[in-house]
Motif scaffolding. Structure first.
Motif, PDB file in Angstrom:
ATOM      1  N   SER A   1       0.831  -1.197   0.000  1.00  0.00           N
ATOM      2  CA  SER A   1       0.000   0.000   0.000  1.00  0.00           C
ATOM      3  C   SER A   1       0.868   1.251   0.000  1.00  0.00           C
ATOM      4  O   SER A   1       2.047   1.224   0.356  1.00  0.00           O
ATOM      5  CB  SER A   1      -0.904   0.001   1.237  1.00  0.00           C
ATOM      6  OG  SER A   1      -0.121   0.135   2.411  1.00  0.00           O
ATOM      7  N   SER A   2       0.244   2.360  -0.391  1.00  0.00           N
ATOM      8  CA  SER A   2       0.963   3.633  -0.384  1.00  0.00           C
ATOM      9  C   SER A   2       1.386   4.007   1.028  1.00  0.00           C
ATOM     10  O   SER A   2       2.434   4.620   1.229  1.00  0.00           O
ATOM     11  CB  SER A   2       0.082   4.734  -0.976  1.00  0.00           C
ATOM     12  OG  SER A   2      -1.130   4.852  -0.250  1.00  0.00           O
ATOM     13  N   GLN A   3       0.575   3.608   2.028  1.00  0.00           N
ATOM     14  CA  GLN A   3       0.933   3.903   3.412  1.00  0.00           C
ATOM     15  C   GLN A   3       2.187   3.136   3.822  1.00  0.00           C
ATOM     16  O   GLN A   3       3.067   3.682   4.500  1.00  0.00           O
ATOM     17  CB  GLN A   3      -0.224   3.539   4.354  1.00  0.00           C
ATOM     18  CG  GLN A   3      -0.001   3.950   5.798  1.00  0.00           C
ATOM     19  CD  GLN A   3       0.197   5.446   5.955  1.00  0.00           C
ATOM     20  OE1 GLN A   3      -0.589   6.244   5.454  1.00  0.00           O
ATOM     21  NE2 GLN A   3       1.257   5.855   6.643  1.00  0.00           N
ATOM     22  N   LEU A   4       2.284   1.870   3.395  1.00  0.00           N
ATOM     23  CA  LEU A   4       3.484   1.089   3.688  1.00  0.00           C
ATOM     24  C   LEU A   4       4.715   1.749   3.085  1.00  0.00           C
ATOM     25  O   LEU A   4       5.751   1.884   3.743  1.00  0.00           O
ATOM     26  CB  LEU A   4       3.338  -0.340   3.147  1.00  0.00           C
ATOM     27  CG  LEU A   4       4.607  -1.198   3.194  1.00  0.00           C
ATOM     28  CD1 LEU A   4       4.904  -1.628   4.619  1.00  0.00           C
ATOM     29  CD2 LEU A   4       4.493  -2.408   2.287  1.00  0.00           C
ATOM     30  N   VAL A   5       4.610   2.169   1.834  1.00  0.00           N
ATOM     31  CA  VAL A   5       5.752   2.782   1.160  1.00  0.00           C
ATOM     32  C   VAL A   5       6.155   4.069   1.865  1.00  0.00           C
ATOM     33  O   VAL A   5       7.346   4.329   2.095  1.00  0.00           O
ATOM     34  CB  VAL A   5       5.438   3.043  -0.326  1.00  0.00           C
ATOM     35  CG1 VAL A   5       6.620   3.707  -1.022  1.00  0.00           C
ATOM     36  CG2 VAL A   5       5.079   1.745  -1.037  1.00  0.00           C
ATOM     37  N   ARG A   6       5.176   4.883   2.240  1.00  0.00           N
ATOM     38  CA  ARG A   6       5.488   6.141   2.938  1.00  0.00           C
ATOM     39  C   ARG A   6       6.160   5.871   4.282  1.00  0.00           C
ATOM     40  O   ARG A   6       7.115   6.549   4.667  1.00  0.00           O
ATOM     41  CB  ARG A   6       4.218   6.972   3.136  1.00  0.00           C
ATOM     42  CG  ARG A   6       3.770   7.709   1.882  1.00  0.00           C
ATOM     43  CD  ARG A   6       2.721   8.759   2.221  1.00  0.00           C
ATOM     44  NE  ARG A   6       1.498   8.152   2.721  1.00  0.00           N
ATOM     45  CZ  ARG A   6       0.472   7.787   1.956  1.00  0.00           C
ATOM     46  NH1 ARG A   6       0.533   7.961   0.646  1.00  0.00           N
ATOM     47  NH2 ARG A   6      -0.604   7.253   2.482  1.00  0.00           N
ATOM     48  N   ASP A   7       5.655   4.867   5.002  1.00  0.00           N
ATOM     49  CA  ASP A   7       6.240   4.538   6.301  1.00  0.00           C
ATOM     50  C   ASP A   7       7.694   4.100   6.151  1.00  0.00           C
ATOM     51  O   ASP A   7       8.560   4.473   6.953  1.00  0.00           O
ATOM     52  CB  ASP A   7       5.434   3.424   6.983  1.00  0.00           C
ATOM     53  CG  ASP A   7       4.067   3.905   7.455  1.00  0.00           C
ATOM     54  OD1 ASP A   7       3.872   5.136   7.545  1.00  0.00           O
ATOM     55  OD2 ASP A   7       3.198   3.046   7.727  1.00  0.00           O
ATOM     56  N   ILE A   8       7.965   3.302   5.119  1.00  0.00           N
ATOM     57  CA  ILE A   8       9.327   2.818   4.914  1.00  0.00           C
ATOM     58  C   ILE A   8      10.238   3.948   4.472  1.00  0.00           C
ATOM     59  O   ILE A   8      11.389   4.056   4.924  1.00  0.00           O
ATOM     60  CB  ILE A   8       9.328   1.662   3.888  1.00  0.00           C
ATOM     61  CG1 ILE A   8       8.648   0.440   4.506  1.00  0.00           C
ATOM     62  CG2 ILE A   8      10.743   1.313   3.432  1.00  0.00           C
ATOM     63  CD1 ILE A   8       8.421  -0.693   3.549  1.00  0.00           C
ATOM     64  N   GLN A   9       9.757   4.812   3.596  1.00  0.00           N
ATOM     65  CA  GLN A   9      10.569   5.951   3.166  1.00  0.00           C
ATOM     66  C   GLN A   9      10.913   6.848   4.344  1.00  0.00           C
ATOM     67  O   GLN A   9      12.004   7.420   4.415  1.00  0.00           O
ATOM     68  CB  GLN A   9       9.827   6.749   2.087  1.00  0.00           C
ATOM     69  CG  GLN A   9       9.747   6.026   0.748  1.00  0.00           C
ATOM     70  CD  GLN A   9       8.870   6.746  -0.251  1.00  0.00           C
ATOM     71  OE1 GLN A   9       7.945   7.477   0.122  1.00  0.00           O
ATOM     72  NE2 GLN A   9       9.118   6.524  -1.532  1.00  0.00           N
ATOM     73  N   LYS A  10       9.993   6.953   5.299  1.00  0.00           N
ATOM     74  CA  LYS A  10      10.230   7.775   6.487  1.00  0.00           C
ATOM     75  C   LYS A  10      11.194   7.089   7.449  1.00  0.00           C
ATOM     76  O   LYS A  10      12.033   7.741   8.075  1.00  0.00           O
ATOM     77  CB  LYS A  10       8.896   8.056   7.181  1.00  0.00           C
ATOM     78  CG  LYS A  10       8.998   8.951   8.406  1.00  0.00           C
ATOM     79  CD  LYS A  10       7.632   9.200   9.020  1.00  0.00           C
ATOM     80  CE  LYS A  10       7.718  10.079  10.255  1.00  0.00           C
ATOM     81  NZ  LYS A  10       6.372  10.307  10.876  1.00  0.00           N
ATOM     82  N   ALA A  11      11.075   5.758   7.560  1.00  0.00           N
ATOM     83  CA  ALA A  11      11.870   5.021   8.552  1.00  0.00           C
ATOM     84  C   ALA A  11      13.291   4.746   8.094  1.00  0.00           C
ATOM     85  O   ALA A  11      14.188   4.596   8.919  1.00  0.00           O
ATOM     86  CB  ALA A  11      11.176   3.698   8.904  1.00  0.00           C
ATOM     87  N   ALA A  12      13.493   4.641   6.769  1.00  0.00           N
ATOM     88  CA  ALA A  12      14.812   4.271   6.254  1.00  0.00           C
ATOM     89  C   ALA A  12      15.843   5.335   6.606  1.00  0.00           C
ATOM     90  O   ALA A  12      15.676   6.506   6.299  1.00  0.00           O
ATOM     91  CB  ALA A  12      14.746   4.076   4.749  1.00  0.00           C
ATOM     92  N   LYS A  13      16.902   4.916   7.264  1.00  0.00           N
ATOM     93  CA  LYS A  13      17.967   5.833   7.674  1.00  0.00           C
ATOM     94  C   LYS A  13      19.244   5.446   6.936  1.00  0.00           C
ATOM     95  O   LYS A  13      19.895   4.461   7.268  1.00  0.00           O
ATOM     96  CB  LYS A  13      18.201   5.755   9.183  1.00  0.00           C
ATOM     97  CG  LYS A  13      16.954   5.986  10.028  1.00  0.00           C
ATOM     98  CD  LYS A  13      16.422   7.398   9.878  1.00  0.00           C
ATOM     99  CE  LYS A  13      15.200   7.632  10.766  1.00  0.00           C
ATOM    100  NZ  LYS A  13      14.603   8.952  10.568  1.00  0.00           N
ATOM    101  N   GLY A  14      19.588   6.204   5.918  1.00  0.00           N
ATOM    102  CA  GLY A  14      20.829   5.946   5.211  1.00  0.00           C
ATOM    103  C   GLY A  14      20.748   4.844   4.183  1.00  0.00           C
ATOM    104  O   GLY A  14      21.760   4.463   3.603  1.00  0.00           O
TER     105      GLY A  14
END
Length: 795
Positions: free
Chosen positions: A560-573
């Motif tokens: 889902s778009s929410q999953l993608v947004r959450d991962i883009q926010k959580a990914a550090k580096g």
């Protein structure tokens, strides 16, 4: 003398520190949006909710995810956390942040206790100041300004410092907690208070009464009278632990009060397998009893009485007493502001002590296995990698019955819990498996010269030649929801590109994912690279996986778009390849064919409305309103039971309009469609650029010039003319399969197949060449000649 120190020190505190504490707390309180917190208070910048906190104390928590259920918590603040770097005075900003976090948890209904150091440091600051002030003014004048600066301060005895600093430290805590309407109480203890039965009962009763009244007990060893530390001989047992430092005090207090969680904050991230700072040191995520034999302890921290070894022994003692323990860094400026709340939320912070060892490898170990297996995979011959993929394709059809049986279990467990579109994604069928097998064979055929292909050759100078060749990216983390058919597709692409692979599927597809992963590993085994593909089955949160920047080179979210947004926010580096939304547009031009337009709208919207490449906004040229073409499209949508949302301009043309759209930037993922009116192809392009997601956009027209203008000017990953949006797919593009559709502008864009999982490296072959030979007075000159590249095998 000491009474003067107390008076002057406390007056200085009220005059200088208290206003700072109050202003700090108030300034922090203004940073939060009240709507973000479901609680009567709105002073914290850490959002929280009231959670059910009822737990029978007995066994410690087995997993980090269970820490959110902790009701009674002890937070131990080490000397390095409380004191400044110069060891004279307190780290006020850090303490204010810790008090705020403790207050947040206290107001959630938890019972918080603090074990704090700092009295010696605070007292040392007071006494040093008093000694300087008490110097004779005449002596200072005779000594000269420079000598005054170098005036020696006598060594201060620790017990005297503790006596001088204890009242000020407590006054500071009281002032800070008062800002959050929380009362704090001081308790000073010694070893005797735990070993004398009557005193032990009194201490226990006092602490329970304070907790019952919603007061935060602040506990410290009475360093003004405490005897010198003794050897840790009693730490070998499980029934007795002496209070020699605040680590042992915190452990003893945690077990005595039957607490659920002990948080030990120090100046290191947690427990390492070798001294922190050494080249091979790795943070231990979970520490189990018995593992201490394989750990080398370094020196103790710059201040305080206990080193890491003392902390581990105290933590293991508390763990055996039924209290969970986390050792973490409380000094790092980037994490100290939320380290305590992160731990309680179950995030991967510091080292978690657990008595339950998982059956399989940790995710860190899986990452290392994927890295090693991927490197072996990359060294195989292209024919060997193709053979693995062909074998996996055969297994999908040969083991069809077992796969469908596992999928049936998932569907039965998901019934009533998942929406219809997600159930459809979860479902596998014979036709799906056959299509998967065909796609995998296409990948195998296209992978013959993918890894190691020469892209460029340059002669730098005589006998000095440079090549740019394709290589795998490294280790991929693919996180996907619902769709088990994603697993073999991504596995085949990883195999073809020589990448290691970590897979994290949704729990709704557990049974399907397990058997598909076993089949992938069976196929890999024919060439001894079974461990190149790993399925993460532990309780790792997606946010924690996204922090493994030393193990993962690229994250690919599928869901889902929410999953993608959450991962883009959580990914550090770690780069993230994907799209957060699929807001696909179709513009029906004034010169469009009636039959074509109707067919294309139906297929784009109704064939699979949950897909990211489904149509979401239909743009109609104004001249088509109230024409047979427009009426035919509307009739078709009505028959297909598509709910229509009118854009602002479209609504203005209608007497009785459908519901007006709430936002022109909406991905419905269902049988819903926004219709808007535009005056020209340029206005359609402007609308797409403003409200689209750069995914897939289409023009329907018979005018080739208009179509080419649209194709050249729309800045999206996929732009079509007289074709359904649903063609935006790796399989339909002939890529065999895709790992996802990327709307990013770097590396890969659109459906990402095999080519998108490769990067390049440079190979330089010389014969004793040095840069100085190419200087102004050197003997060599740069040639930079382009050399022919070997022809790619297209068969």
């Amino acid at each position: 003398m000491l009474s003067q120190v107390y008076r002057s020190g406390f007056q200085a505190f009220r005059q200088h520190l208290l206003p700072w504490v109050q202003s700090t707390a108030l300034s922090r309180s203004h940073r939060v949006q009240p709507s973000a917190i479901r609680h009567v208070r709105s002073w914290s910048n850490i959002p929280f909710i009231t959670v059910p906190l009822s737990r029978t104390h007995g066994k410690s928590f087995a997993h980090r995810s269970e820490l959110k259920h902790a009701k009674r918590i002890v937070v131990k603040l080490g000397s390095a956390v409380v004191t400044r770097g110069d060891e004279c005075g307190l780290a006020l900003g850090r303490l204010a942040s810790i008090v705020e976090q403790v207050s947040v948890l206290q107001n959630q209904g938890r019972e918080m206790m603090l074990v704090t150091s700092g009295a010696v440091a605070f007292g040392k600051q007071r006494l040093r100041h008093e000694i300087l002030l008490s110097q004779s003014v005449r002596q200072a004048l005779h000594s000269g300004q420079n000598q005054l600066k170098e005036m020696a301060i006598p060594v201060l005895e620790a017990r005297a410092c503790a006596a001088a600093g204890q009242s000020g430290l407590m006054a500071l805590y009281e002032a800070m907690f008062t800002q959050y309407s929380i009362c704090a109480a001081q308790i000073l203890v010694t070893n005797l208070d735990f070993h004398d039965e009557q005193k032990r009962r009194n201490l226990n009763g006092t602490l329970h009464e304070l907790l019952r009244m919603n007061i935060v007990p602040i506990v410290n060893t009475n360093d003004a009278v405490v005897p010198p530390a003794e050897p840790n001989s009693d730490l070998q047992g499980v029934n007795v632990i002496s209070v020699k430092d605040n680590d042992s005090l915190a452990a003893r207090l945690a077990v005595e009060m039957k607490t659920d969680l002990l948080i030990v904050l120090s100046d290191v991230e947690g427990l390492f397998d070798s001294p922190p700072g050494s080249d091979d040191a790795k943070l231990i995520d979970i520490f189990y009893p018995g593992d201490q034999q394989s750990v080398t302890f370094g020196t103790k921290s710059r201040v305080g009485m206990g080193g890491m070894e003392a902390k581990v022994k105290a933590a293991l003692w508390a763990l055996q007493g039924g209290t969970s323990v986390v050792i973490a860094n409380g000094t790092h400026p980037k994490v100290s502001g939320h380290v305590i709340t992160d731990i309680v939320e179950g995030k991967k912070v510091g080292t978690f002590f657990s008595e339950v060892k998982p059956a399989g490898p940790t995710v860190e170990q899986q990452g290392e296995m994927a890295r090693a297996g991927g490197r072996m995979l990359a060294t195989l011959e292209p024919e060997q990698r193709a053979e693995i993929i062909h074998h996996l394709a055969d297994l999908l059809t040969d083991q069809r019955d077992e796969i469908l049986l596992a999928n049936k279990k998932d569907l039965e467990e998901a019934e009533g819990r998942l929406a219809a579109p997600l159930l459809k994604r979860l479902s596998l069928s014979t036709s799906k498996l056959n299509s998967l097998a065909i796609g995998l064979r296409q990948i195998a055929a296209s992978s013959q010269d993918s890894v190691g292909r020469v892209l460029r050759r340059t002669r730098i100078a005589k006998n000095l030649e440079l090549e740019q060749v394709t290589v795998p990216i490294g280790v991929l983390l693919v996180i996907f929801e619902s769709r088990p058919d994603c697993l073999p597709q991504v596995a085949a692409l990883a195999i073809a590109s020589g990448n290691g692979l970590l897979l994290k599927g949704g729990k709704e597809a557990t049974h399907s994912n397990r058997i598909l992963h076993l089949l992938a590993q069976e196929a890999l085994s024919i060439h001894g690279v079974k461990e190149a593909i790993q399925l993460v089955n532990t309780r790792e949160e997606v946010e924690d996986l996204c922090r493994l920047d030393k193990m993962i080179d690229l994250i690919i979210p599928r869901g889902s778009s929410q999953l993608v947004r959450d991962i883009q926010k959580a990914a550090k580096g770690i780069p993230v390849m994907g799209h957060s939304e699929g807001i696909c547009h179709m513009y029906v031009d004034s010169e469009a064919s009636v039959d074509k337009a109707t067919r294309l709208v139906r297929d784009s919207k109704c064939e699979y409305p949950a897909a990211c490449n489904a149509l979401e906004t239909l743009l109609i040229h104004r001249d088509l309103l109230r024409t047979p073409l427009f009426d035919q499209i509307i009739d078709m949508l009505r028959v297909e039971q598509v709910k229509i949302h009118a854009g602002p301009k479209f609504a203005s043309y209608l007497t009785f309009s459908p519901s007006e759209v709430k936002s022109l930037r909406t991905e419905y993922g269902d049988l819903e469609l926004c219709i808007e009116v535009v005056d020209s192809v340029q206005e359609a392009i402007d609308h797409i650029h403003k409200y689209g997601s750069s995914h897939t956009d289409v023009i329907v027209t018979e005018n080739e010039k208009t179509a080419e203008f649209f194709l050249q000017h729309v800045d999206s990953a996929c732009v079509f003319w007289n074709a359904s949006t649903r063609f935006s797919d790796g399989y339909r593009f002939g890529l065999g399969a895709e790992v996802g559709i990327s709307t990013s502008r770097i590396h890969a864009r659109g459906p990402v197949g095999l080519e998108g999982l490769l990067t390049t490296k440079w190979l330089l072959r010389g014969q004793d060449h040095v840069v100085s030979d190419f200087s102004e007075h050197g003997s060599l000159k740069y040639l930079h000649e382009n050399l022919p590249v070997p022809q790619r095998n297209t068969n």
